[in-house]
Design a protein around this motif. Structure first.
Motif, PDB file in Angstrom:
ATOM      1  N   TYR A 163      16.027 -27.447 -26.222  1.00  0.00           N
ATOM      2  CA  TYR A 163      17.033 -28.588 -25.770  1.00  0.00           C
ATOM      3  C   TYR A 163      16.330 -28.075 -24.016  1.00  0.00           C
ATOM      4  O   TYR A 163      16.779 -29.647 -23.152  1.00  0.00           O
ATOM      5  CB  TYR A 163      18.254 -28.500 -25.170  1.00  0.00           C
ATOM      6  N   VAL A 164      15.155 -27.744 -23.197  1.00  0.00           N
ATOM      7  CA  VAL A 164      14.672 -27.542 -22.452  1.00  0.00           C
ATOM      8  C   VAL A 164      13.339 -26.570 -22.194  1.00  0.00           C
ATOM      9  O   VAL A 164      12.882 -26.433 -22.355  1.00  0.00           O
ATOM     10  CB  VAL A 164      15.301 -26.829 -21.155  1.00  0.00           C
ATOM     11  N   PRO A 165      11.958 -27.473 -21.610  1.00  0.00           N
ATOM     12  CA  PRO A 165      10.444 -26.882 -21.275  1.00  0.00           C
ATOM     13  C   PRO A 165      10.709 -25.685 -19.975  1.00  0.00           C
ATOM     14  O   PRO A 165      11.595 -26.279 -18.802  1.00  0.00           O
ATOM     15  CB  PRO A 165      10.157 -28.099 -20.907  1.00  0.00           C
ATOM     16  N   VAL A 166      10.172 -24.667 -20.877  1.00  0.00           N
ATOM     17  CA  VAL A 166       9.761 -23.560 -19.843  1.00  0.00           C
ATOM     18  C   VAL A 166       8.731 -23.467 -19.773  1.00  0.00           C
ATOM     19  O   VAL A 166       7.550 -22.747 -20.690  1.00  0.00           O
ATOM     20  CB  VAL A 166      10.900 -22.652 -20.366  1.00  0.00           C
ATOM     21  N   GLY A 167       7.879 -23.138 -18.459  1.00  0.00           N
ATOM     22  CA  GLY A 167       6.249 -23.201 -18.396  1.00  0.00           C
ATOM     23  C   GLY A 167       5.999 -22.479 -19.058  1.00  0.00           C
ATOM     24  O   GLY A 167       5.031 -22.056 -19.550  1.00  0.00           O
ATOM     25  N   MET A 168       5.871 -20.992 -18.593  1.00  0.00           N
ATOM     26  CA  MET A 168       5.662 -19.545 -19.056  1.00  0.00           C
ATOM     27  C   MET A 168       5.494 -18.927 -21.026  1.00  0.00           C
ATOM     28  O   MET A 168       5.429 -18.715 -21.647  1.00  0.00           O
ATOM     29  CB  MET A 168       5.960 -18.832 -18.965  1.00  0.00           C
ATOM     30  N   TYR A 189       7.113 -21.253 -26.825  1.00  0.00           N
ATOM     31  CA  TYR A 189       7.819 -21.291 -28.157  1.00  0.00           C
ATOM     32  C   TYR A 189       8.891 -22.642 -27.748  1.00  0.00           C
ATOM     33  O   TYR A 189       9.608 -22.625 -28.985  1.00  0.00           O
ATOM     34  CB  TYR A 189       8.321 -19.919 -26.928  1.00  0.00           C
ATOM     35  N   CYS A 190       8.788 -23.307 -26.856  1.00  0.00           N
ATOM     36  CA  CYS A 190       9.850 -23.811 -26.096  1.00  0.00           C
ATOM     37  C   CYS A 190       9.314 -24.978 -27.652  1.00  0.00           C
ATOM     38  O   CYS A 190      10.340 -25.629 -28.653  1.00  0.00           O
ATOM     39  CB  CYS A 190      10.349 -24.500 -25.023  1.00  0.00           C
TER      40      CYS A 190
END
Length: 279
Positions: free
Chosen positions: A143-148, A152-153
């Protein structure tokens, strides 16, 4: 969905979430087989859990997936519950990592394409049972983009949307309408995958056993999408305050996970190089 008297296959069942779910299913008097790449890990799990069956397979390889289907028939005599618990996470930094693309491709193969293919291959077997289902482990970062962990997202978001679409198809299918498609979105769980993560007040690791308890309750209640722990509020914030969630969540993850040192020659390679002609 009943969780007793089932015939279950658990991918990634040699450790972590997969093993915790397998133990839960064994305790509920189900016939259970686990699969994974590491025979040593599978045998260790079998020694610790009486009654557990093992099938060694690499779910990113098509020949292993097809053999897995055959061995499910031979060892279990059929299947009524498929549990897609295998997963991979890589830290992907675009301007630092020479294996950036390879890591993302690997995540998509393990987290997205492999479970889709297993659902496709095993659905005919599942369809022979009147109380059948498939449980796929997703993630709150669907549900949320994570930079690192961008790859996986992306893999978990794709999986979430695919399952929603396939669920709609099954519900309108004469042949597969009785097969229930479940998705469980865990919070950070205390497994090997999260072994180097630091905890914060907001981001606490849940034990695999507690997560398995939540999943069991969700299956009993026919909760098709289980947002567990912190994933519940991540879902709701993604609906009402996505920008705030993205900023806050990235800050939290950056405090949880140390940045890899890609300059070191011994920084881990992609877990399993992919031969796309074979997969």
């Amino acid at each position: 969905m009943k969780i007793n008297q089932q015939i279950a296959l658990v991918t990634g069942g040699g450790s972590g979430i997969g093993l915790a779910l397998a133990k839960k299913l064994i305790a509920a008097k189900n016939k259970v087989a686990i699969t994974g790449r590491s025979l040593t890990r599978l045998e260790k799990a079998r020694a610790a859990v009486p009654g557990l069956r093992i099938i060694q397979a690499d779910i990113t390889l098509e020949e292993d997936r097809r053999r897995l289907v055959r061995e499910v028939e031979e060892q279990l005599g059929g299947l009524s519950l498929l549990v897609n618990a295998a997963g991979a996470i890589e830290y992907t930094y675009f301007d630092h990592d020479p294996q950036f693309y390879d890591r993302i491709r690997y995540e998509m193969e393990v987290n997205y394409f492999a479970p889709i293919r297993l659902i496709e291959l095993l659905t005919p077997t599942l369809s022979r049972n009147t109380a059948a289902g498939s449980l796929t482990i997703s993630s709150g970062v669907a549900y949320v983009p994570v930079g690192m962990t961008a790859g996986y997202c992306a893999s978990k978001s794709a999986l979430h949307m695919f399952l929603a679409g396939l669920r709609y198809q099954f519900q309108h299918s004469e042949r597969y309408a009785h097969i229930k498609l479940f998705e469980a979105c865990p919070p950070p769980v205390d497994t090997n995958m999260a072994s180097n993560w630091q905890e914060t007040t907001m981001m606490k690791k849940m034990s695999p056993e507690t997560f398995a308890d939540h999943v069991s309750n969700g299956l009993r209640k026919d909760e098709y999408v289980m947002n567990i722990g912190i994933s519940r509020w991540v879902y709701w914030l993604s609906r009402i305050a996505p920008s705030f969630l993205e900023s806050m969540f990235n800050q939290q993850m950056e405090s949880l996970i140390p940045v890899p040192d890609f300059s070191k020659s011994d920084y881990r390679k992609v877990s399993q190089p992919l031969d796309l002609e074979r997969s």
